[in-house]
Design a protein around this motif. Structure first.
Motif, PDB file in Angstrom:
ATOM      1  N   PHE A  90       0.845  -1.204   0.000  1.00 46.74           N
ATOM      2  CA  PHE A  90       0.000   0.000   0.000  1.00 46.74           C
ATOM      3  C   PHE A  90       0.881   1.255   0.000  1.00 46.74           C
ATOM      4  CE2 PHE A  90      -2.115   3.312   2.575  1.00 46.74           C
ATOM      5  CZ  PHE A  90      -3.248   3.542   1.814  1.00 46.74           C
ATOM      6  N   TYR A  91       1.909   1.273   0.875  1.00 48.53           N
ATOM      7  CA  TYR A  91       2.732   2.489   0.954  1.00 48.53           C
ATOM      8  C   TYR A  91       3.655   2.650  -0.248  1.00 48.53           C
ATOM      9  CZ  TYR A  91       0.581   3.909   5.218  1.00 48.53           C
ATOM     10  OH  TYR A  91      -0.362   4.345   6.117  1.00 48.53           O
ATOM     11  N   ASN A  92       4.002   1.548  -0.917  1.00 47.62           N
ATOM     12  CA  ASN A  92       4.707   1.722  -2.194  1.00 47.62           C
ATOM     13  C   ASN A  92       3.809   2.464  -3.181  1.00 47.62           C
ATOM     14  OD1 ASN A  92       7.294   0.644  -1.899  1.00 47.62           O
ATOM     15  ND2 ASN A  92       6.546  -1.453  -2.120  1.00 47.62           N
ATOM     16  N   SER A 105       3.762  14.924   6.289  1.00 54.53           N
ATOM     17  CA  SER A 105       3.132  14.340   7.477  1.00 54.53           C
ATOM     18  C   SER A 105       1.874  13.624   7.039  1.00 54.53           C
ATOM     19  CB  SER A 105       2.778  15.441   8.480  1.00 54.53           C
ATOM     20  OG  SER A 105       3.958  16.001   9.003  1.00 54.53           O
ATOM     21  N   PHE A 106       1.863  12.303   7.223  1.00 58.30           N
ATOM     22  CA  PHE A 106       0.743  11.507   6.716  1.00 58.30           C
ATOM     23  C   PHE A 106      -0.314  11.323   7.812  1.00 58.30           C
ATOM     24  CE2 PHE A 106       3.651   9.045   3.491  1.00 58.30           C
ATOM     25  CZ  PHE A 106       3.915  10.236   2.847  1.00 58.30           C
ATOM     26  N   HIS A 107      -0.906  12.422   8.220  1.00 57.60           N
ATOM     27  CA  HIS A 107      -1.960  12.322   9.232  1.00 57.60           C
ATOM     28  C   HIS A 107      -2.863  13.537   9.131  1.00 57.60           C
ATOM     29  CE1 HIS A 107      -0.169  15.468  11.782  1.00 57.60           C
ATOM     30  NE2 HIS A 107       1.008  14.921  11.528  1.00 57.60           N
ATOM     31  N   ALA A 143       6.835   5.083  16.222  1.00 54.71           N
ATOM     32  CA  ALA A 143       6.413   3.783  15.669  1.00 54.71           C
ATOM     33  C   ALA A 143       5.492   4.017  14.472  1.00 54.71           C
ATOM     34  CB  ALA A 143       5.709   2.974  16.745  1.00 54.71           C
ATOM     35  N   GLY A 144       6.012   3.731  13.273  1.00 53.82           N
ATOM     36  CA  GLY A 144       5.252   3.970  12.037  1.00 53.82           C
ATOM     37  C   GLY A 144       5.464   5.410  11.596  1.00 53.82           C
ATOM     38  N   CYS A 145       6.691   5.703  11.146  1.00 55.61           N
ATOM     39  CA  CYS A 145       7.113   7.115  11.012  1.00 55.61           C
ATOM     40  C   CYS A 145       6.845   7.732   9.641  1.00 55.61           C
ATOM     41  CB  CYS A 145       8.588   7.252  11.356  1.00 55.61           C
ATOM     42  SG  CYS A 145       9.661   6.371  10.212  1.00 55.61           S
ATOM     43  N   GLY A 146       6.377   6.944   8.652  1.00 50.82           N
ATOM     44  CA  GLY A 146       6.131   7.520   7.329  1.00 50.82           C
ATOM     45  C   GLY A 146       7.413   8.100   6.747  1.00 50.82           C
ATOM     46  N   VAL A 147       7.293   9.265   6.100  1.00 55.98           N
ATOM     47  CA  VAL A 147       8.502   9.899   5.534  1.00 55.98           C
ATOM     48  C   VAL A 147       9.057  10.935   6.517  1.00 55.98           C
ATOM     49  CG1 VAL A 147       7.839   9.427   3.139  1.00 55.98           C
ATOM     50  CG2 VAL A 147       7.202  11.622   4.181  1.00 55.98           C
ATOM     51  N   ILE A 165      10.612   4.101  12.875  1.00 57.40           N
ATOM     52  CA  ILE A 165      10.599   2.787  12.218  1.00 57.40           C
ATOM     53  C   ILE A 165       9.395   2.729  11.280  1.00 57.40           C
ATOM     54  CG2 ILE A 165       9.374   1.695  14.182  1.00 57.40           C
ATOM     55  CD1 ILE A 165      10.945  -0.881  13.525  1.00 57.40           C
ATOM     56  N   THR A 166       9.623   2.254  10.070  1.00 56.27           N
ATOM     57  CA  THR A 166       8.525   2.040   9.112  1.00 56.27           C
ATOM     58  C   THR A 166       8.775   0.738   8.363  1.00 56.27           C
ATOM     59  OG1 THR A 166       7.541   2.770   7.015  1.00 56.27           O
ATOM     60  CG2 THR A 166       9.675   3.708   7.545  1.00 56.27           C
ATOM     61  N   ILE A 167       7.693   0.102   7.971  1.00 53.81           N
ATOM     62  CA  ILE A 167       7.780  -1.193   7.282  1.00 53.81           C
ATOM     63  C   ILE A 167       8.219  -1.007   5.824  1.00 53.81           C
ATOM     64  CG2 ILE A 167       5.370  -1.204   6.466  1.00 53.81           C
ATOM     65  CD1 ILE A 167       6.564  -4.270   8.080  1.00 53.81           C
ATOM     66  N   TYR A 170      10.956   2.313   0.897  1.00 53.25           N
ATOM     67  CA  TYR A 170      10.939   3.557   0.103  1.00 53.25           C
ATOM     68  C   TYR A 170      10.765   4.760   1.039  1.00 53.25           C
ATOM     69  CZ  TYR A 170       9.494   7.042  -3.337  1.00 53.25           C
ATOM     70  OH  TYR A 170       9.396   8.175  -4.101  1.00 53.25           O
ATOM     71  N   GLN A 171       9.897   4.600   2.050  1.00 57.91           N
ATOM     72  CA  GLN A 171       9.702   5.696   3.018  1.00 57.91           C
ATOM     73  C   GLN A 171      10.990   5.970   3.795  1.00 57.91           C
ATOM     74  OE1 GLN A 171       6.241   4.718   5.463  1.00 57.91           O
ATOM     75  NE2 GLN A 171       4.891   5.671   3.964  1.00 57.91           N
ATOM     76  N   VAL A 172      11.751   4.908   4.083  1.00 61.25           N
ATOM     77  CA  VAL A 172      13.015   5.099   4.814  1.00 61.25           C
ATOM     78  C   VAL A 172      13.927   6.020   3.995  1.00 61.25           C
ATOM     79  CG1 VAL A 172      15.098   3.950   5.681  1.00 61.25           C
ATOM     80  CG2 VAL A 172      12.859   2.876   5.985  1.00 61.25           C
ATOM     81  N   GLY A 193      11.667  -1.621   9.404  1.00 62.08           N
ATOM     82  CA  GLY A 193      11.368  -2.794  10.229  1.00 62.08           C
ATOM     83  C   GLY A 193       9.902  -2.844  10.579  1.00 62.08           C
ATOM     84  N   ASN A 194       9.565  -3.917  11.279  1.00 63.23           N
ATOM     85  CA  ASN A 194       8.175  -4.181  11.640  1.00 63.23           C
ATOM     86  C   ASN A 194       7.951  -3.775  13.095  1.00 63.23           C
ATOM     87  OD1 ASN A 194       5.675  -5.261  12.105  1.00 63.23           O
ATOM     88  ND2 ASN A 194       6.128  -7.242  11.156  1.00 63.23           N
ATOM     89  N   PHE A 195       6.981  -2.896  13.338  1.00 64.89           N
ATOM     90  CA  PHE A 195       6.796  -2.465  14.729  1.00 64.89           C
ATOM     91  C   PHE A 195       6.159  -3.555  15.602  1.00 64.89           C
ATOM     92  CE2 PHE A 195       3.098   0.520  13.160  1.00 64.89           C
ATOM     93  CZ  PHE A 195       2.199  -0.538  13.096  1.00 64.89           C
ATOM     94  N   LEU A 196       5.839  -4.684  14.983  1.00 61.49           N
ATOM     95  CA  LEU A 196       5.319  -5.810  15.770  1.00 61.49           C
ATOM     96  C   LEU A 196       6.469  -6.650  16.333  1.00 61.49           C
ATOM     97  CD1 LEU A 196       2.563  -6.894  13.209  1.00 61.49           C
ATOM     98  CD2 LEU A 196       2.276  -5.494  15.259  1.00 61.49           C
ATOM     99  N   SER A 210       3.074   7.171  18.479  1.00 63.87           N
ATOM    100  CA  SER A 210       2.671   6.698  17.156  1.00 63.87           C
ATOM    101  C   SER A 210       1.541   7.613  16.695  1.00 63.87           C
ATOM    102  CB  SER A 210       2.195   5.244  17.215  1.00 63.87           C
ATOM    103  OG  SER A 210       1.237   5.068  18.226  1.00 63.87           O
ATOM    104  N   ILE A 211       1.644   8.041  15.443  1.00 61.85           N
ATOM    105  CA  ILE A 211       0.613   8.930  14.902  1.00 61.85           C
ATOM    106  C   ILE A 211      -0.072   8.229  13.732  1.00 61.85           C
ATOM    107  CG2 ILE A 211       0.159  11.176  13.822  1.00 61.85           C
ATOM    108  CD1 ILE A 211       2.453  12.349  15.354  1.00 61.85           C
ATOM    109  N   GLU A 212      -1.324   7.869  13.939  1.00 54.24           N
ATOM    110  CA  GLU A 212      -2.154   7.272  12.883  1.00 54.24           C
ATOM    111  C   GLU A 212      -1.437   6.122  12.174  1.00 54.24           C
ATOM    112  OE1 GLU A 212      -4.206  10.187  10.500  1.00 54.24           O
ATOM    113  OE2 GLU A 212      -4.281  11.614  12.145  1.00 54.24           O
TER     114      GLU A 212
END
Ligand SMILES: C=C(CC[C@@H](C)[C@H]1CC[C@H]2C3=CC[C@H]4[C@H](C)[C@@H](O)CC[C@]4(C)[C@H]3CC[C@]12C)C(C)C
Ligand SMILES: C[S@@+](CC[C@H](N)C(=O)[O-])C[C@H]1O[C@@H](n2cnc3c(N)ncnc32)[C@H](O)[C@@H]1O
Length: 371
Positions: A90-92, A105-107, A143-147, A165-167, A170-172, A193-196, A210-212
């Motif tokens: 999805f994020y790709n 900012s993706f929120h 946790a889940g930092c987007g760009v 950290i983001t899964i 490309y966002q990294v 990485g995976n925040f799980l 964590s934001i959204e």
């Protein structure tokens, strides 16, 4: 030269002139659409750069199809193991469009009279730093930092070190490049990485937020437990959650349609109710210090900008369709944009009916003495 020849030459000149002027108008129009009107928020991303994240050009259409198919088979959503991969896909597909049409900012943020979207965003992010009491030399987890829009705002404001950290790899790359350009790479670090299942030692952070983002977790307890594990005892975790509100009725077909629409267009394995969030935080060991829907009045509607942007979305659609036709944007980007267009409508309806909020605030503390 006879009058007839003179007329022919003059006629030909007129045609040439009309063709030249016509081409200039068309070229100017395309330039204006793509380069001047194109980037809605910052000069960060322009329409000609829209792509499929880490995907090769040829893979975008197939990945979009695989993403859309996932939501056609509701049973598969129960297979939690597939979700991080789905979210990565999805994020790709959406990261470039988000950056181009929304910003870094993706929120969402509560609207504030007289303030721009950029200022509203910054204030919503700085609130996190304030709630965490973030200070220089602290090490804070995103946790889940987007760009990295929020991480840069929080680091610049508090002078704390932020590790995101983001899964999505490309966002990294995008986040690292933005951090460098902003001169904040000394304070901001990003890992894929995976925040799980985070690659950080126990008790290693002075705060976390964590934001959204945790709405993407198939089991909320898994991500909350990971954040709990890496926080030092006595330290705080602040989160803005996507949830259904007390106004949501599972027996109202319109409510169900809106929530399904939001899940489909935002890679969500199933939206949770506001009432589940606190229970889960407590279940993993947190003390809950504050719980509040930041979207409630006197806050002004967070969906205002989504609705106001409609004309811009039509223009964006035109730009993307043109670039795709010219072979500049990869095949499939038009479909992704169309999906987002529909999602914007479901999100606005979620806001207007009051059945959904993207900013249910929780402030949690890991007790000094853990059980
Ligand atoms: C937290 C999440 C993402 C929240 C928002 C940042 C995005 C949700 C919907 C997105 C958008 C919808 C419409 C797009 C429009 C059609 C396009 O022309 C320009 C970009 C949009 C405005 C896009 C921008 C980002 C969103 C608002 C989720 C995924 C958990
Ligand atoms: C809507 S974006 C929000 C990004 C950022 N918080 C912001 O506000 O700009 C959600 C983020 O969560 C990340 N994410 C979702 N699931 C994840 C997982 N399992 N592990 C790590 N990151 C994840 C996505 O990659 C994306 O960066």
């Amino acid at each position: 030269m006879s009058d007839m020849v003179m007329e022919m030459v003059a006629g030909a000149d007129l045609y040439t002139l009309a063709a030249v002027v016509g081409s200039l108008v068309v070229a100017g129009g395309i330039y204006y659409l793509v380069f001047v009107l194109g980037p809605a928020e910052t000069k960060g991303k322009s329409a000609v750069e829209l792509g499929g994240g880490s995907l090769n050009r040829g893979e975008v259409a197939d990945n979009y199809k695989a993403y859309a198919d996932f939501f056609k088979k509701p049973k598969e959503i129960e297979n939690a193991k597939q979700v991080p991969k789905l979210v990565d896909t999805f994020y790709n597909l959406v990261t470039d469009i988000y950056e181009w049409g929304w910003g870094q900012s993706f929120h969402f943020s509560p609207a504030i009279a007289g303030k721009s979207h950029r200022e509203e965003t910054r204030l919503h992010e700085e609130r996190v730093a304030d709630l965490l009491h973030a200070k220089p030399n602290d090490k804070i987890l995103d946790a889940g930092c987007g760009v990295g829009g929020p991480m840069r705002a929080i680091a610049a404001y508090s002078k704390a070190n932020v590790v995101g950290i983001t899964i999505n790899d490309y966002q990294v790359a995008r986040a690292r490049s933005h951090n460098k350009k902003a001169g904040l790479d000394n304070l901001c670090e990003v890992i894929c990485g995976n925040f799980l299942n985070m690659p950080f030692p126990d008790n290693s952070f002075d705060g976390a937020y964590s934001i959204e983002a945790t709405c993407h977790a198939p089991q909320l307890q898994d991500v909350y437990a990971e954040i709990y594990r890496v926080l030092k005892p006595g330290k705080l975790y602040v989160t803005y959650e996507w949830v259904t509100t007390p106004l949501y009725r599972a027996d109202d077909p319109e409510h169900v349609e809106i929530i399904h629409g939001i899940e489909h267009g935002d890679a969500l394995p199933g939206l949770r109710s506001y009432s589940q969030i606190v229970e889960i935080a407590k279940e993993v060991g947190f003390e809950v210090l504050e719980e509040r829907d930041l979207a409630l009045p006197p806050a002004l509607p967070w969906w205002k900008r989504l609705k106001m942007g409609r004309i811009a979305y039509y223009r964006n659609h035109l730009v993307i369709a043109l670039l795709s036709f010219l072979g500049v944007a990869p095949q499939g980007v038009v479909d992704v944009h169309e999906m987002l267009f529909k999602t914007a409508d479901f999100l606005s309806r979620g806001g207007e009916t009051g059945i959904f909020t993207p900013m249910h605030l929780l402030v949690c503390r890991k007790p000094e003495v853990t059980q």
